[in-house]
Write an enzyme that holds these catalytic residues in place. Sequence first.
Site, mmCIF file in Angstrom:
data_model
loop_
_atom_site.group_PDB
_atom_site.id
_atom_site.type_symbol
_atom_site.label_atom_id
_atom_site.label_comp_id
_atom_site.label_asym_id
_atom_site.label_seq_id
_atom_site.Cartn_x
_atom_site.Cartn_y
_atom_site.Cartn_z
ATOM 1 N N HIS A 12 22.808 74.526 40.878
ATOM 2 C CA HIS A 12 21.706 75.461 40.635
ATOM 3 C C HIS A 12 20.736 75.413 41.813
ATOM 4 O O HIS A 12 19.801 74.622 41.839
ATOM 5 C CB HIS A 12 20.983 75.083 39.332
ATOM 6 C CG HIS A 12 19.989 76.096 38.864
ATOM 7 N ND1 HIS A 12 20.202 76.904 37.762
ATOM 8 C CD2 HIS A 12 18.767 76.431 39.328
ATOM 9 C CE1 HIS A 12 19.157 77.684 37.562
ATOM 10 N NE2 HIS A 12 18.269 77.418 38.511
ATOM 11 N N HIS A 14 18.699 78.152 44.469
ATOM 12 C CA HIS A 14 18.362 79.515 44.912
ATOM 13 C C HIS A 14 18.353 79.545 46.440
ATOM 14 O O HIS A 14 17.654 78.757 47.080
ATOM 15 C CB HIS A 14 17.004 79.929 44.353
ATOM 16 C CG HIS A 14 17.027 80.133 42.870
ATOM 17 N ND1 HIS A 14 17.329 81.345 42.296
ATOM 18 C CD2 HIS A 14 16.823 79.264 41.857
ATOM 19 C CE1 HIS A 14 17.293 81.224 40.975
ATOM 20 N NE2 HIS A 14 16.990 79.970 40.685
ATOM 21 N N HIS A 192 20.021 82.139 33.587
ATOM 22 C CA HIS A 192 18.777 81.404 33.399
ATOM 23 C C HIS A 192 18.255 81.654 31.986
ATOM 24 O O HIS A 192 18.132 82.803 31.559
ATOM 25 C CB HIS A 192 17.726 81.884 34.388
ATOM 26 C CG HIS A 192 17.873 81.349 35.774
ATOM 27 N ND1 HIS A 192 19.020 81.506 36.510
ATOM 28 C CD2 HIS A 192 17.001 80.657 36.557
ATOM 29 C CE1 HIS A 192 18.838 80.945 37.701
ATOM 30 N NE2 HIS A 192 17.643 80.418 37.759
ATOM 31 N N GLU A 195 13.905 78.050 29.897
ATOM 32 C CA GLU A 195 12.905 77.454 30.769
ATOM 33 C C GLU A 195 11.537 77.932 30.278
ATOM 34 O O GLU A 195 10.742 77.157 29.775
ATOM 35 C CB GLU A 195 13.142 77.858 32.222
ATOM 36 C CG GLU A 195 12.143 77.245 33.196
ATOM 37 C CD GLU A 195 12.322 77.763 34.626
ATOM 38 O OE1 GLU A 195 11.803 77.100 35.543
ATOM 39 O OE2 GLU A 195 12.966 78.815 34.817
ATOM 40 N N ASP A 273 16.938 73.484 42.231
ATOM 41 C CA ASP A 273 16.357 74.805 41.985
ATOM 42 C C ASP A 273 15.858 75.456 43.279
ATOM 43 O O ASP A 273 16.594 76.201 43.919
ATOM 44 C CB ASP A 273 15.231 74.683 40.960
ATOM 45 C CG ASP A 273 14.945 75.976 40.217
ATOM 46 O OD1 ASP A 273 15.761 76.912 40.302
ATOM 47 O OD2 ASP A 273 13.913 76.049 39.511
ATOM 48 N N ASP A 274 14.623 75.194 43.656
ATOM 49 C CA ASP A 274 14.019 75.709 44.891
ATOM 50 C C ASP A 274 13.340 74.522 45.575
ATOM 51 O O ASP A 274 12.115 74.372 45.524
ATOM 52 C CB ASP A 274 12.982 76.795 44.584
ATOM 53 C CG ASP A 274 13.560 77.936 43.778
ATOM 54 O OD1 ASP A 274 14.085 78.883 44.381
ATOM 55 O OD2 ASP A 274 13.490 77.878 42.534
#
Length: 328
Positions: A12, A14, A192, A195, A273-274
């Site tokens: 996962h 981005h 997604h 969350e 994630d980021d």
Amino acid sequence: MSLKALPKVELHLHFEGAAPPSFIRGLAQEKSVNLTGVFNEDGSYAFRDFVHFLSVYEAATEVLKTPQDFARLTRAVLEESANHGVVYTETFLSPDFCGGRDLGAWREYLHAIQEEAAACERDMGITLRGIVTPIRHFGPEKAKETALCAAETVGDFLTGFGLAGDEAKGKPKDFDYSFDMAREAGLRLTCHAGEWGGPQSVRDAVRDLRVERIGHGVRAIEDLALVDELAEKGIVLEVCPGSNVALGLYRSFRHHPIEELRKREVKVTVSTDDPPFFHTTMTREYEMLNAAFEWNEDDFKTLNLAAIDAAFCDDATRDRVRKLLEAA
């Protein structure tokens, strides 16, 4: 225990959100693009909350204009991942940011990314696969155009289809046409949910989009019947603890539900994630999980074997990566 040296699988990530701030600032200077408000004084990305994060993310992508820009981004991202022991990673790619969902332009961007990814695999031993993701808050109609781009370019590199963006916008079923198109093209599916949308968003994604993985999914813990359902169906959660803590979803790693989900036999994986936005790396994720829950090398090995089993790749790639994990 050297957590940095452990071989890792990340599911996962981005793509644009993994761009080092220095890389984005450098491109902005080259192109004379004003990115006022995107960075803090210390050079890190600046955002107040999740919605503001999305706007900063999209502002930062304004400097990524050409296939060559994305080729350079590919190397920057993979160098950072490989430095933290990642041997296999999957990243979310959006035709929205690569040619405005025009199929011809998307092919050029994808070719540039794939070519550089192959070079990085030769140079660094890290394998990359792509998951096309429509942007949820851009709406279902644009998602259909994105799904067409995905369906027309499915292959050894582009193997998955998902949905990212603001969970408060629309319902998963609004995107069922796009997911049906991707499924018929042979793409593996994730979404997604869980969350910001709560446990019902996870249930909706599993039921309406028939996905095999959920991005985040951690708020399923608020509905134990749903937790049992995820365990029984073998739905894999792409958990990003550092992201959840940075955005205020949980107070700390110790308060994060990943350990409870794991104890309840839900298949969990760990990703960043980021990462530069949330001041994390795969090494830091592992260090924080070790500190919070005393996870050891065996725990992390089990975690990574589960991740490669859930990876959207061909069997030959899976077997090769599994051997690396087992040998460690």
